[in-house]
Design an enzyme around this catalytic site. Sequence first.
Site, PDB file in Angstrom:
ATOM      1  N   CYS A  87      54.401 -10.386  23.498  1.00  0.00           N
ATOM      2  CA  CYS A  87      54.357  -9.139  22.749  1.00  0.00           C
ATOM      3  C   CYS A  87      54.123  -9.385  21.263  1.00  0.00           C
ATOM      4  O   CYS A  87      53.958  -8.437  20.490  1.00  0.00           O
ATOM      5  CB  CYS A  87      55.662  -8.362  22.911  1.00  0.00           C
ATOM      6  SG  CYS A  87      56.092  -8.045  24.614  1.00  0.00           S
ATOM      7  N   ASP A 133      56.315 -10.769  19.134  1.00  0.00           N
ATOM      8  CA  ASP A 133      57.533 -10.841  18.310  1.00  0.00           C
ATOM      9  C   ASP A 133      58.658 -11.514  19.088  1.00  0.00           C
ATOM     10  O   ASP A 133      58.931 -11.111  20.224  1.00  0.00           O
ATOM     11  CB  ASP A 133      58.097  -9.445  17.980  1.00  0.00           C
ATOM     12  CG  ASP A 133      57.096  -8.512  17.357  1.00  0.00           C
ATOM     13  OD1 ASP A 133      56.789  -8.716  16.185  1.00  0.00           O
ATOM     14  OD2 ASP A 133      56.648  -7.579  18.049  1.00  0.00           O
ATOM     15  N   CYS A 139      55.018 -10.579  13.021  1.00  0.00           N
ATOM     16  CA  CYS A 139      54.236 -10.158  11.861  1.00  0.00           C
ATOM     17  C   CYS A 139      55.131 -10.060  10.626  1.00  0.00           C
ATOM     18  O   CYS A 139      56.343 -10.246  10.700  1.00  0.00           O
ATOM     19  CB  CYS A 139      53.582  -8.810  12.151  1.00  0.00           C
ATOM     20  SG  CYS A 139      54.763  -7.475  12.344  1.00  0.00           S
ATOM     21  N   CYS A 175      59.322  -3.174  15.041  1.00  0.00           N
ATOM     22  CA  CYS A 175      59.951  -4.319  14.377  1.00  0.00           C
ATOM     23  C   CYS A 175      61.403  -3.996  14.004  1.00  0.00           C
ATOM     24  O   CYS A 175      62.290  -4.835  14.141  1.00  0.00           O
ATOM     25  CB  CYS A 175      59.184  -4.703  13.112  1.00  0.00           C
ATOM     26  SG  CYS A 175      57.489  -5.215  13.412  1.00  0.00           S
TER      27      CYS A 175
END
Lengths: 141, 402
Positions: free
Chosen positions: A37, A39, A63, A106
């Site tokens: 994915c 992350d 990211c 996130c």
Amino acid sequence: MAYSEKVIDHYENPRNVGSLDKNDLSVGTGMVGAPACGDVMKLQIRVNAEGVIEDARFKTYGCGSAIASSSLVTEWVKGRTLDEAMSIRNSQIAEELALPPVKIHCSILAEDAIKAAVADYRAKHEAVGVADVAASEARAA
Amino acid sequence: MRLPIYLDYSATTPVDPRVVDKMVPFLYENFGNPASRSHVYGWTSEEAVETAREQVAALVGADPREIVWTSGATESINLAIKGAAQFNKDRGRHLVSVKTEHKATLDTLRELERHGFEATYLDVQPDGLIDLDVLRSSLRPDTTVVSVMMVNNEIGVVQDIAAIGEICRERGIVFHVDAAQATGKVAIDLGALKVDLMSFSAHKTYGPKGVGALFVRRKPRVRIEAQIHGGGHERGFRSGTLATHQIVGMGEAFRIAREEMAVETARVRALRDRLLNGIREMPEVHVNGDLEQRVPHNLNVSFNYVEGESLIMAIKDIAVSSGSACTSASLEPSYVLRALGLTDELAHSSIRFSIGRFTTEEQVDFAVRLIQGKVGKLREMSPLWEMVQEGVDLDKVQWAAH
């Protein structure tokens, strides 16, 4: 990619990068996300005898927003009790970092990482607690 | 040193100053329409257009009469594939291409599929090259057009155009080659290659944007249907007033490419090797695509255990392309790298460096130092890297997918 200044600051100067000993009883470790994915976050907390988080460390594959979200929560959880840490919401993280809609996941991941770290710490202590009781009962018998 | 350093020559190139100097008079005093037959303004422009046609033809071993001016490679590809497919539609409606082609080809084929044509998209091998047996077995009696790119834009691998040409010619199939990334980088001899149609771009070879060309073979004659009508310019293949200054620029750019290709390729290869050796000092760096059958200008590498978007953010002092499109919510990595069989993680962490005429050793050294520093820092921050150092097999971990 229009990142906010706060995201760039945390990304370029991440706070509390590193690891704590995951086998230490005072440490709780949360690992959330998946490489596929894009992350993976690892958040670790060190909890003192009063149940207050006195240190936190993170490592994140992801990211800039994922790195910033995890860096931010290491700052936020320090000095809080476990219950206070559990009350941190992803919306607060997203607001603080001015994350755009596509990066909200996130902040969700960072909230999940806190919960996972606290759950790990509590699970360790419940297990130890049971063992302690069993040990003291054994001694008493 | 001017930052960011440009290492994205496969996206576009700066116009060579010698090209600019040739173009400018055709914006000022020599502004005539090359189709004007009744005065010197027109004659001057027409002569310049024909000189440029000879220069383009000379680079690729073609006859100038086989060169048709277009607005760029995308238009050339549309004209070639649609034009040949439509002209031959009574003979068959099956088209063959490759999964790693540029979108100009893939989207053109998709459009034809919406109009009753059928397309087969070939897989490539893990090195990015076509298996010729796979190509052969995809061909049918009703196959009319095969379209293959000479040099891949993302990974720089060079397909075996000569062999594919033989296969198509003996079956009477029209063979189109997208050579947008090839001119000035690999030798092209259309006198020897059995290619029927070939698309070119000026701006990938130090010419201006907005101009390209299509090679249409005369012997044996290849027939296509025009896509743009209005005046019958370019022998009816492509109507519209010719952009003299752009065409002059493309001609001069291709003249320079022909004269300097050998020297330039050797210099670029040395720089590419310097870059590759520098970043290979780090562990877990994967080169994507075959390294031998490849233009020296391209280096596409994946940095394992580093996430692509954070890497791009970290190396903002160099202008490169990423195989990761994760700025969108879709998290879709490059379809070219996926076609090579790369995992999503490796595809996401890929960077395309493309080197060119104005790249210096100093710039390459700066890029190497920057990448080593930033990849090192991101790996220090990566839980995946830590687990791998501890000997954990990441494929065996139960991830909490989200």
